[in-house]
Design an enzyme around this catalytic site. Structure first.
Site, mmCIF file in Angstrom:
data_model
loop_
_atom_site.group_PDB
_atom_site.id
_atom_site.type_symbol
_atom_site.label_atom_id
_atom_site.label_comp_id
_atom_site.label_asym_id
_atom_site.label_seq_id
_atom_site.Cartn_x
_atom_site.Cartn_y
_atom_site.Cartn_z
ATOM 1 N N TRP A 102 0.764 -1.166 -0.264
ATOM 2 C CA TRP A 102 -0.008 -0.085 0.151
ATOM 3 C C TRP A 102 0.960 1.102 -0.055
ATOM 4 O O TRP A 102 0.515 2.417 -0.462
ATOM 5 C CB TRP A 102 -1.091 -0.077 1.234
ATOM 6 C CG TRP A 102 -2.067 -1.026 0.846
ATOM 7 C CD1 TRP A 102 -2.302 -2.152 1.360
ATOM 8 C CD2 TRP A 102 -3.176 -0.911 -0.476
ATOM 9 N NE1 TRP A 102 -3.478 -2.838 0.825
ATOM 10 C CE2 TRP A 102 -3.852 -1.715 -0.168
ATOM 11 C CE3 TRP A 102 -3.365 0.085 -1.218
ATOM 12 C CZ2 TRP A 102 -4.914 -2.001 -0.967
ATOM 13 C CZ3 TRP A 102 -4.518 -0.011 -2.044
ATOM 14 C CH2 TRP A 102 -5.324 -1.324 -2.005
ATOM 15 N N ASP A 172 -1.281 6.747 6.338
ATOM 16 C CA ASP A 172 -2.402 5.975 5.812
ATOM 17 C C ASP A 172 -2.498 5.201 6.829
ATOM 18 O O ASP A 172 -1.793 4.012 7.167
ATOM 19 C CB ASP A 172 -2.188 5.216 4.550
ATOM 20 C CG ASP A 172 -3.209 4.183 4.157
ATOM 21 O OD1 ASP A 172 -4.148 4.246 4.583
ATOM 22 O OD2 ASP A 172 -3.028 3.701 2.974
ATOM 23 N N LYS A 196 -12.247 -1.265 6.640
ATOM 24 C CA LYS A 196 -11.435 -2.306 7.473
ATOM 25 C C LYS A 196 -11.920 -2.229 8.988
ATOM 26 O O LYS A 196 -12.163 -3.162 9.435
ATOM 27 C CB LYS A 196 -9.883 -1.883 7.374
ATOM 28 C CG LYS A 196 -9.475 -1.535 6.050
ATOM 29 C CD LYS A 196 -9.215 -2.617 4.939
ATOM 30 C CE LYS A 196 -9.001 -2.516 3.602
ATOM 31 N NZ LYS A 196 -7.916 -1.891 3.096
HETATM 32 C C1 LIG Z 1 -7.307 -1.161 1.754
HETATM 33 C C2 LIG Z 1 -6.631 -0.304 1.950
HETATM 34 C C3 LIG Z 1 -6.152 0.962 0.910
HETATM 35 C C4 LIG Z 1 -7.307 1.072 -0.193
HETATM 36 O O1 LIG Z 1 -8.505 1.468 0.338
HETATM 37 P P1 LIG Z 1 -9.541 1.707 -0.893
HETATM 38 O O2 LIG Z 1 -10.965 2.219 -0.260
HETATM 39 O O3 LIG Z 1 -9.688 0.513 -1.918
HETATM 40 O O4 LIG Z 1 -9.311 2.938 -1.758
HETATM 41 C C5 LIG Z 1 -5.417 1.717 1.119
HETATM 42 N N1 LIG Z 1 -4.391 1.705 2.151
HETATM 43 C C6 LIG Z 1 -4.369 0.706 3.065
HETATM 44 C C7 LIG Z 1 -3.465 0.745 4.094
HETATM 45 C C8 LIG Z 1 -5.508 -0.203 2.997
HETATM 46 O O5 LIG Z 1 -5.295 -1.301 3.476
#
Ligand SMILES: *Cc1c(COP(=O)(O)O)cnc(C)c1O
Length: 360
Positions: A102, A172, A196
């Site tokens: 990511w 993030d 998540k």
């Molecule tokens: C799942 C995830 C994303 C992507 O999320 P989307 O909603 O599909 O854009 C980005 N960063 C991390 C750390 C993730 O686990």
């Protein structure tokens, strides 16, 4: 339908209690004779729900007043572009720390907008640890330094908030948001996609320090400008009303569990338990440096690909679902987010013991 055990990495399992309450309130929210889905966003009850969700989040993470909270759309991936569009003037540079799938995606996208330096990377070690912050190369001119606190695909995670100098830290936190206490003041900006640890996909929470909101580029779409959204109290366009309502219920649920510190303690204990099962015999293996193992996404391998396929098949027969590892990484991945019931973790661990005895 018996109990299913959902180990998906996201969208992922939601707290049972939240789902039941949402079902009860679905057609008639608090006696109003209409669903939360049917309510306007500028008058009536929704503005209060949005405010209450923000207040609860402030309480849960002890977010000081000089940080703004936004509920935005487009998920975490949109932030890969929106962070540079909002924080990085044309020609300026930013630093990214590459620790897995990511963070690599985030830095790839950012390269479209400015001069992006990689301050540290664990790519050559197969993303099995987090490079020590003291070794990061951070040019003084960098407008921000971007990290991914939990690498969802690789199962590797920061265990502390990194200590930075002057350069604002952007994180993030999509897959470990609200799974442990954090020191907000170590960060300039945090973003977290909801699917998540919070709720429905598409919703993304942005927490931003107020000195960082004034540099958005002219070409930034208004609805994606932090500054314009803050100025309009997050109502420049229709927010994801139903998703915000669900997030509010999830925040209530976390408060009921005793808050983030309590949840973190529970998470830590149960993943330790899980990793010790992996480490106990040669059969299962995890190559992440022990200090940096994720509490949210436990990745592991079996001795052969054939055994991994057999494992997934047999697991499915016992309703242990969505255990296949991320395409980039392979192997098995069990996501153990806040809402994952202990009973599902126990069921998986029992299955793993039995599978090893049958095939080991
Ligand atoms: C799942 C995830 C994303 C992507 O999320 P989307 O909603 O599909 O854009 C980005 N960063 C991390 C750390 C993730 O686990």
């Amino acid at each position: 339908m018996g109990t299913v055990h959902n180990f998906a990495a996201g969208p992922a399992v939601m707290p049972r209690k939240v789902m039941e309450l949402a079902r009860k309130e679905f057609q008639d929210w608090h006696g109003r004779g209409m669903s939360m889905l049917e309510m306007p966003f500028t008058s009536g009850d929704f503005p209060e729900i949005m405010e209450s969700a923000k207040q609860k989040l402030r309480q849960l993470l002890e977010i000081p007043d000089h940080y703004h909270i936004l509920f935005m759309q487009g998920g975490a991936s949109a932030q890969f572009s929106l962070v540079p569009l909002n924080l990085l003037p044309t020609g300026a540079q930013a630093v990214y720390i590459e620790t897995g799938h990511w963070s690599a995606r985030a830095l790839q996208e950012a390269q479209r907008y400015g001069l992006i330096k990689i301050g540290a990377s664990s790519r050559h070690e197969g993303f099995t640890h987090i490079p020590e912050p003291a070794t990061w190369q951070i040019p003084r001119e960098a407008r921000y330094c971007h990290i991914t606190t939990n690498e969802t695909a690789n199962g590797v995670a920061y265990q502390e908030d990194p200590e930075m100098g002057e350069v604002p830290l952007v994180a993030d936190m999509t897959s470990d948001f609200l799974s442990r206490p954090i020191n907000i003041e170590k960060y300039g900006l945090i973003y977290a996609g909801a699917q998540k640890n919070i709720g429905p996909a598409g919703l993304v929470i942005v927490i931003i320090r107020d000195d960082l909101i004034e540099t958005a580029r002219r070409e930034t779409p208004a609805v994606f400008s932090y500054q314009r959204q803050i100025a309009s109290n997050n109502r420049l366009n229709t927010p994801l009303t139903y998703s915000v309502y669900l997030a509010d219920l999830v925040f209530d649920w976390i408060l009921e569990q005793g808050g983030v510190a309590r949840i973190a303690e529970r998470n830590r204990k149960r993943t330790q338990h899980f990793y010790s099962l992996i480490d106990r015999h040669q059969f299962y293996s995890n190559n992440i440096s022990p200090h940096y193992r994720s509490t949210m996404n436990v990745c592991f391998q079996l001795p052969t690909k054939q055994l991994e396929e057999a494992f997934l098949q047999e697991a499915e027969l016992q309703q242990l679902l969505h255990l296949r590892g991320h395409g980039d990484v392979g192997g098995i991945r069990a996501s153990l987010y806040n809402a994952q019931p202990d009973s599902s973790v126990d069921a998986l661990m029992d299955f793993m013991d039995a599978f090893r005895l049958r095939h080991g």
